[in-house]
Enzyme design. Sequence first.
Site, PDB file in Angstrom:
ATOM      1  N   CYS A   2      69.251  20.282  68.507  1.00  0.00           N
ATOM      2  CA  CYS A   2      69.912  19.675  67.356  1.00  0.00           C
ATOM      3  C   CYS A   2      70.143  18.183  67.607  1.00  0.00           C
ATOM      4  O   CYS A   2      70.224  17.742  68.742  1.00  0.00           O
ATOM      5  CB  CYS A   2      71.258  20.330  67.114  1.00  0.00           C
ATOM      6  SG  CYS A   2      71.195  22.114  67.173  1.00  0.00           S
ATOM      7  N   ARG A  27      64.246  16.165  66.742  1.00  0.00           N
ATOM      8  CA  ARG A  27      64.869  17.038  67.740  1.00  0.00           C
ATOM      9  C   ARG A  27      65.047  18.465  67.218  1.00  0.00           C
ATOM     10  O   ARG A  27      65.075  19.418  67.986  1.00  0.00           O
ATOM     11  CB  ARG A  27      66.251  16.489  68.123  1.00  0.00           C
ATOM     12  CG  ARG A  27      66.201  15.163  68.829  1.00  0.00           C
ATOM     13  CD  ARG A  27      67.600  14.685  69.118  1.00  0.00           C
ATOM     14  NE  ARG A  27      68.279  15.533  70.066  1.00  0.00           N
ATOM     15  CZ  ARG A  27      68.347  15.321  71.359  1.00  0.00           C
ATOM     16  NH1 ARG A  27      67.776  14.259  71.868  1.00  0.00           N
ATOM     17  NH2 ARG A  27      68.994  16.138  72.150  1.00  0.00           N
ATOM     18  N   TRP A  73      68.728  22.999  64.859  1.00  0.00           N
ATOM     19  CA  TRP A  73      67.624  23.867  65.279  1.00  0.00           C
ATOM     20  C   TRP A  73      68.305  25.170  65.633  1.00  0.00           C
ATOM     21  O   TRP A  73      69.023  25.255  66.617  1.00  0.00           O
ATOM     22  CB  TRP A  73      66.910  23.255  66.487  1.00  0.00           C
ATOM     23  CG  TRP A  73      65.690  23.986  66.927  1.00  0.00           C
ATOM     24  CD1 TRP A  73      64.416  23.794  66.496  1.00  0.00           C
ATOM     25  CD2 TRP A  73      65.623  25.024  67.922  1.00  0.00           C
ATOM     26  NE1 TRP A  73      63.567  24.651  67.142  1.00  0.00           N
ATOM     27  CE2 TRP A  73      64.261  25.410  68.013  1.00  0.00           C
ATOM     28  CE3 TRP A  73      66.550  25.665  68.738  1.00  0.00           C
ATOM     29  CZ2 TRP A  73      63.822  26.406  68.891  1.00  0.00           C
ATOM     30  CZ3 TRP A  73      66.122  26.660  69.606  1.00  0.00           C
ATOM     31  CH2 TRP A  73      64.768  27.016  69.677  1.00  0.00           C
ATOM     32  N   ASN A  99      75.718  20.730  69.492  1.00  0.00           N
ATOM     33  CA  ASN A  99      74.374  20.996  69.992  1.00  0.00           C
ATOM     34  C   ASN A  99      74.546  21.867  71.222  1.00  0.00           C
ATOM     35  O   ASN A  99      75.299  21.507  72.121  1.00  0.00           O
ATOM     36  CB  ASN A  99      73.728  19.650  70.361  1.00  0.00           C
ATOM     37  CG  ASN A  99      72.320  19.820  70.908  1.00  0.00           C
ATOM     38  OD1 ASN A  99      71.753  20.908  70.866  1.00  0.00           O
ATOM     39  ND2 ASN A  99      71.766  18.735  71.414  1.00  0.00           N
ATOM     40  N   GLY A 100      73.885  23.026  71.273  1.00  0.00           N
ATOM     41  CA  GLY A 100      74.012  23.884  72.451  1.00  0.00           C
ATOM     42  C   GLY A 100      74.397  25.295  72.073  1.00  0.00           C
ATOM     43  O   GLY A 100      74.266  25.692  70.913  1.00  0.00           O
ATOM     44  N   GLU A 485      46.363  22.608  77.834  1.00  0.00           N
ATOM     45  CA  GLU A 485      47.088  21.634  77.015  1.00  0.00           C
ATOM     46  C   GLU A 485      46.427  21.474  75.646  1.00  0.00           C
ATOM     47  O   GLU A 485      47.116  21.366  74.630  1.00  0.00           O
ATOM     48  CB  GLU A 485      47.163  20.295  77.777  1.00  0.00           C
ATOM     49  CG  GLU A 485      47.779  19.130  77.038  1.00  0.00           C
ATOM     50  CD  GLU A 485      49.233  19.335  76.596  1.00  0.00           C
ATOM     51  OE1 GLU A 485      49.872  20.323  77.010  1.00  0.00           O
ATOM     52  OE2 GLU A 485      49.710  18.491  75.818  1.00  0.00           O
ATOM     53  N   LYS A 489      48.305  22.145  72.136  1.00  0.00           N
ATOM     54  CA  LYS A 489      48.393  21.154  71.039  1.00  0.00           C
ATOM     55  C   LYS A 489      47.999  21.809  69.726  1.00  0.00           C
ATOM     56  O   LYS A 489      48.663  21.651  68.715  1.00  0.00           O
ATOM     57  CB  LYS A 489      47.465  19.952  71.280  1.00  0.00           C
ATOM     58  CG  LYS A 489      47.857  18.947  72.328  1.00  0.00           C
ATOM     59  CD  LYS A 489      49.109  18.171  72.039  1.00  0.00           C
ATOM     60  CE  LYS A 489      50.320  18.894  72.435  1.00  0.00           C
ATOM     61  NZ  LYS A 489      51.063  18.726  73.569  1.00  0.00           N
ATOM     62  N   GLU A 492      50.592  24.550  68.525  1.00  0.00           N
ATOM     63  CA  GLU A 492      51.928  24.111  68.108  1.00  0.00           C
ATOM     64  C   GLU A 492      51.938  23.347  66.787  1.00  0.00           C
ATOM     65  O   GLU A 492      52.900  23.441  66.044  1.00  0.00           O
ATOM     66  CB  GLU A 492      52.698  23.391  69.225  1.00  0.00           C
ATOM     67  CG  GLU A 492      52.128  22.131  69.752  1.00  0.00           C
ATOM     68  CD  GLU A 492      52.880  21.583  70.983  1.00  0.00           C
ATOM     69  OE1 GLU A 492      53.984  22.032  71.293  1.00  0.00           O
ATOM     70  OE2 GLU A 492      52.333  20.678  71.628  1.00  0.00           O
ATOM     71  N   HIS A 508      36.487  37.904  82.312  1.00  0.00           N
ATOM     72  CA  HIS A 508      37.431  38.987  82.619  1.00  0.00           C
ATOM     73  C   HIS A 508      38.319  39.314  81.424  1.00  0.00           C
ATOM     74  O   HIS A 508      39.407  39.840  81.598  1.00  0.00           O
ATOM     75  CB  HIS A 508      38.284  38.619  83.835  1.00  0.00           C
ATOM     76  CG  HIS A 508      37.455  38.387  85.057  1.00  0.00           C
ATOM     77  ND1 HIS A 508      36.797  39.391  85.710  1.00  0.00           N
ATOM     78  CD2 HIS A 508      37.145  37.249  85.712  1.00  0.00           C
ATOM     79  CE1 HIS A 508      36.122  38.887  86.729  1.00  0.00           C
ATOM     80  NE2 HIS A 508      36.311  37.578  86.749  1.00  0.00           N
ATOM     81  N   LYS A 607      61.855  18.922  69.973  1.00  0.00           N
ATOM     82  CA  LYS A 607      61.343  17.959  70.955  1.00  0.00           C
ATOM     83  C   LYS A 607      62.026  18.125  72.292  1.00  0.00           C
ATOM     84  O   LYS A 607      61.430  17.969  73.344  1.00  0.00           O
ATOM     85  CB  LYS A 607      61.583  16.552  70.405  1.00  0.00           C
ATOM     86  CG  LYS A 607      61.046  15.439  71.263  1.00  0.00           C
ATOM     87  CD  LYS A 607      59.555  15.403  71.202  1.00  0.00           C
ATOM     88  CE  LYS A 607      58.934  14.396  72.131  1.00  0.00           C
ATOM     89  NZ  LYS A 607      57.537  14.752  72.421  1.00  0.00           N
TER      90      LYS A 607
HETATM   91  C1  G6P Z   1      59.451  21.224  74.138  1.00  0.00           C
HETATM   92  C2  G6P Z   1      58.553  20.181  73.523  1.00  0.00           C
HETATM   93  C3  G6P Z   1      57.292  20.021  74.374  1.00  0.00           C
HETATM   94  C4  G6P Z   1      57.669  19.696  75.804  1.00  0.00           C
HETATM   95  C5  G6P Z   1      58.623  20.730  76.389  1.00  0.00           C
HETATM   96  C6  G6P Z   1      59.198  20.262  77.708  1.00  0.00           C
HETATM   97  O1  G6P Z   1      58.862  22.474  74.025  1.00  0.00           O
HETATM   98  O2  G6P Z   1      58.209  20.541  72.212  1.00  0.00           O
HETATM   99  O3  G6P Z   1      56.492  18.982  73.847  1.00  0.00           O
HETATM  100  O4  G6P Z   1      56.498  19.641  76.579  1.00  0.00           O
HETATM  101  O5  G6P Z   1      59.732  20.938  75.512  1.00  0.00           O
HETATM  102  O6  G6P Z   1      59.968  19.126  77.461  1.00  0.00           O
HETATM  103  P1  G6P Z   1      60.280  17.997  78.498  1.00  0.00           P
HETATM  104  O7  G6P Z   1      61.094  17.006  77.734  1.00  0.00           O
HETATM  105  O8  G6P Z   1      61.047  18.642  79.613  1.00  0.00           O
HETATM  106  O9  G6P Z   1      58.990  17.427  78.977  1.00  0.00           O
END
Ligand code: G6P
Length: 612
Positions: A2, A27, A73, A99-100, A485, A489, A492, A508, A607
């Site tokens: 949040c 966020r 969130w 937040n939390g 990765e 991408k 997500e 496998h 984020k």
């Molecule tokens: C969230 C974000 C990702 C990020 C991950 C770890 O899931 O959406 O983009 O890689 O957290 O975040 P950090 O800030 O620890 O790299």
Amino acid sequence: MCGIVGYIGKKEAYPILIKGLKRLEYRGYDSAGIALLNGGMTLFKKAGKVSDLEKIVNRDHTTANIGIGHTRWATHGEPNDVNAHPHLSQSGDIAIIHNGIIENYSAIKSELKKRGYTFHSDTDTEVLVNLIEEVQKTEKTTLDNAVRIALNEVVGAYAIVVLNKNNPDQLIAARKGSPLVIGIGEDEFYIASDASPIIEYTQNVVYLDEQEYAVINRNGQYSIRTLGNVEKSHEIKKLEFSLEMIEKGGFEHFMLKEIYEQPKAIEDSLRGRMNAHQGWIKLGGLNEYQSRIDKAERFIITACGTSWHSGLIGEYLIEDLARVPVEVEYASEFRYRNPIISDKDVVIAISQSGETADTLAAIDIAKERQALIYGVCNVIGSSIARASHAGSYTHAGPEIGVASTKAFSTQISLITLVALQLAMVKGTIPTSKLREILYELENIPRKIEETLLLDAQIKEIAAIYKDATNFLYLGRGYNFPVALEGALKLKEISYIHAEGYPAAEMKHGPIALIDENMPVVFLATNKSAYEKIVSNVQEVKARKGKIIAVVTKGDTQIRELADHIIEVPETEEILSPLITIVPLQLLAYHIAIMRGCNVDQPRNLAKSVTVE
Ligand code: G6P
């Protein structure tokens, strides 16, 4: 998670709060709300985005110079108008944004119900604000003291800001496990969960530390105390980024801007830390810990999400170059599985935000067991940066798009330096080879620029496969984490199911999925094991899979087999992830746009994940 913003001063609070919420929307973004004090308490809350909130706000009632705002969130309770923050106490006198997670909210809620409190939402936050009210009533104390006492009763993580109808000259803020920063203007204060809503107004900030609360008054005075009631004084820090850095600068989306910023971000992350001509590497921030790092018997890299993928590349780099064993751990698993850690280990915690709850908890465990913590963070002054013994910032600049791009490439650049420096110390790399790699590292930004020129071609490929329901990403060696990765991408931001796999492991299991409808993205720039990856491409071709291959410029063999060829500049194999990830970021971006997805704020994601 949040986003939190608060203002107290002489200006109109509402425009500051709304703008702040928009800056924080990355966020978390399932609902938003604002509370203002203007004679009484005025509250607006709405499920959806900040723009949806704006639509329901009656501007006749927004004149106020104190207020709080929140983007949510959801953790407890679905995202709807009622569960949106701020939440009011039973009397309506106290408003809170949070937040939390309050873990023991259920027990507190039952107790409060017995004392006559009724609850309108499903949130833990409404429980907290009523607990504060109840404490204030029973203890007959000031609100800030009631906040302190209440917070001592709750278990969990939080950043909160409290607004009091009976005192329009004061805001109260507190944190445990979730960041809060106070911006200090002229007779005015801003409070936010990160500095992005503040930078437009002031560069002077104070970061609240763990288990501290601040009482912020309109007269320009503020005080900070621990939840144990000990007075603290904090140095005022200067923010190191500018407003332009958090705006889109002509790009349609933050994600695209951040993909294109990678050459500069990598330059910034390498600046002053290496010199190819003179053959040196210098990572500041290691201070007195350099020799412990050099002597480490093992590295454990811990992280989440994209940062975990760069950790995997870190493992390949450190083991390959410096011949020191490395383990890579998901922070969420590491923290709960009773890992074996000793004072001879160095734990590298990688995090863009520096706030990820699981990574922070993993650090705590490793610290308890005497390991040295080396933090690799992007956000300056973040919790992980502060919890680490030694550290290096990636200097990617603010990353706003939820899908991480430039943070990933700068993390890899930095860990390449860590690995090379170790290799120098251990004597596992000849000086001539070290220089070659450093020269090539200096060339990487230019080569990424060249790769970005493929954007139009990648867009055409995206148009062909935008309606696919599954994607497979395959790579070997250094390109295996890139496959993971690339798949992350795509899933997500476009919501297409995608899997990354080591190319040879495909037989496998995933090979069973391949038919004429399955696009398979191959990362095939490898010099070592090139023939092996060619065989893997053949295997997919034989099953009629559609092949999109990222190859080194001039490649002839795979060209003959693939449906689409993306030719990227040649580089040292150990640096290839920095190049091969770029077309995958662009492919995911274009597919998501063509599917009408919100690439900067994909559904259900946040984020900065400050809850477990
Ligand atoms: C969230 C974000 C990702 C990020 C991950 C770890 O899931 O959406 O983009 O890689 O957290 O975040 P950090 O800030 O620890 O790299």
